[in-house]
Enzyme design. Structure first.
Site, short mmCIF file in Angstrom:
data_model
loop_
_atom_site.label_atom_id
_atom_site.label_comp_id
_atom_site.label_asym_id
_atom_site.label_seq_id
_atom_site.Cartn_x
_atom_site.Cartn_y
_atom_site.Cartn_z
N LYS A 142 50.58 36.72 43.01
CA LYS A 142 52.12 36.42 42.46
C LYS A 142 52.27 36.53 44.22
CE LYS A 142 52.50 37.48 38.11
NZ LYS A 142 52.15 35.89 36.97
N ARG A 177 45.61 35.76 28.34
CA ARG A 177 44.71 34.80 27.32
C ARG A 177 43.30 35.53 27.35
NH1 ARG A 177 46.28 29.61 30.04
NH2 ARG A 177 47.62 30.76 30.47
#
Length: 465
Positions: free
Chosen positions: A242, A316
């Site tokens: 990121k 996830r």
């Protein structure tokens, strides 16, 4: 740490400052009935009866003063309508003149939350105690405030002090307090049994080693309920790293775990007749020579192969293994919390968790519960037409959809592949953070969707046994 039980007391006619509640509709009639001195005092404090406004009305003696407080609706008090006065009034005891606080107890309590682990308050204010005749409602209100504070505390602690081991310690505290069984899987057993949790966390330092934390509580003959919380204690994005601006708040990426622990505390504290299975897949998504890579293919506990389209879609992955584990105990209802996608924040903003469920009636129940306790969520569709975005040429499924469309939905569809087919399922993509303060809700970690789910569960199970 705030002791919420000291802030809400039974009204036994002890001395207290009076708080009169009015709304904008009743302001003019109230003002007309006041002596000129009170009208001048209200005008000087710019009090007009609107929500979150208040005025101090002096009495005959120095300590003989009262409060008039504006609310949106004086006939139906909301959770937050007394929160502002609870933040700003002096230390002391207070009671409402013509009403019981009801739902407003919560805001009175949470307004006095303080996160002071790392700094000393130079100007501490003593407790503002609210008296109420609704004695039976005191303990439930305190439990709710404590659960909200637990979420806030866990999320506010920086990642260096809130890793997988610290989440395990929090679960251990719950297990000890309520007599639950705690199981922790890490190391080689984690790699063999929960390969995606292990893959996400394997690049982290040994002190932040990944693990699956499980807690079992309740009578096994009662309805089985699974609660899962995403416990990514810090998310660098992995090799798909990121930018610094996006990494700044990633201490809150374990916000789902914080919600799950708080919900577990509420369920066990209320002794709901359920067989609770609480699961927290805990890991740090770090950068290192052994980090999982874009293009890797991971096997899952369910047996499905997963191509890694983006290492920053790691939440996830850990949830998928946890959902599979939850399904092995045949629950009738599964609830997962996760700070899963930025797409959900784009869609519904920071206040509303994005709600996904495979059951329309459950969605209606959640909507009603959220409205009743001032804890709303917003349903987004599990649109199967978007499942093709997760197709892989080399594996059963890709963890990240191509094209950037419908990011919150495709993430939920990924989880759906691992959710127990026989169970009703709720997935809450929650922000777990308040970017700016509101009365009773300071900037920082926040419980969003917690009280609504507990209210739903209480309605669903409190009379089943």
């Amino acid at each position: 740490m705030t002791n919420y039980a000291d802030l809400l007391k039974a009204d036994n006619n002890q001395p207290a400052h009076m708080i009169q509640i009015i709304d904008a509709e009743g302001f003019e009639s109230w003002l007309a009935g006041q002596p000129e001195r009170v009208r001048a005092i209200a005008a000087a404090q710019k009090f007009s009866g609107k929500g979150y406004e208040h005025a101090i009305i002096p009495g005959e003696g120095a300590a003989d003063w009262s409060v008039v407080a504006g609310v949106a609706n004086s006939k139906k008090l909301s959770s937050w309508c007394l929160a502002k006065v609870a933040e700003v009034l002096p230390e002391g005891q207070y009671r409402l003149t013509d009403a019981n606080p009801g739902a407003a107890m919560l805001g009175w309590l949470t307004a006095q939350y303080r996160f002071d682990r790392y700094r000393r308050d130079e100007n501490p204010v003593g407790p503002r105690v609210l008296l109420t005749g609704e004695i039976a409602q005191i303990e439930p209100a305190v439990r709710l405030a404590e659960a909200v504070a637990l979420v806030r505390d866990l999320v506010n602690v920086p990642a260096g002090d809130m890793g997988p081991a610290e989440l395990e310690a929090e679960a251990a505290k719950l297990a000890k307090e309520f007599g639950a069984k705690l199981t922790v899987t890490k190391g080689d057993p984690l790699e063999q049994g929960f390969p995606m949790i292990h893959a996400v966390g394997r690049a982290a330092d040994k002190a932040f080693a990944p693990r699956l934390i499980e807690l079992h509580w309740g009578d096994p003959s009662h309805p089985r309920l699974a609660v899962i919380g995403k416990g990514i204690c810090f998310d660098s994005g992995g090799l798909d790293i990121k930018p610094s601006s996006a990494m700044r708040l990633m201490k809150k990426d374990m916000g789902g775990a914080a919600h799950a622990l708080a919900l577990g505390r509420l369920i066990m504290g209320a002794r709901l007749p359920v067989s609770l299975h609480l699961l927290i897949p805990a890991a740090e998504n770090a950068v290192g020579g052994n980090a999982f890579r874009p293009g890797d293919i991971l096997r899952s506990r369910k047996g499905l192969s997963v191509e890694i389209g983006n290492t920053d879609a790691e939440g996830r992955l850990v949830l998928a293994d946890a959902l599979t584990r939850a399904g092995e105990e045949q629950p009738e209802l599964v609830i997962d919390y996760a700070t899963l996608t930025g797409a959900a924040r784009v869609a519904v903003g920071p206040d509303l968790p994005a709600l996904f469920t495979n059951d329309d009636e459950l969605a209606r129940e959640m909507d009603a519960a959220g409205s009743e306790v001032d804890d709303p969520s917003w349903r987004l569709p599990l649109w199967d037409g978007y499942a093709e975005m997760l197709k892989s040429d080399v594996a059963d499924i890709n963890n990240a959809g191509e094209g950037g469309f419908a990011g919150a939905i495709t993430a939920a569809l990924f989880l759906k592949r691992f959710a127990p087919e026989q169970a009703k399922w709720i997935h809450l993509d929650t922000f777990a953070w308040r970017p700016s303060p509101r009365p009773g809700r300071p900037k920082g970690g926040e419980a969003l969707g917690l009280r609504a789910v507990f209210h739903l569960l209480h309605q669903r199970y409190s009379k089943t046994v």
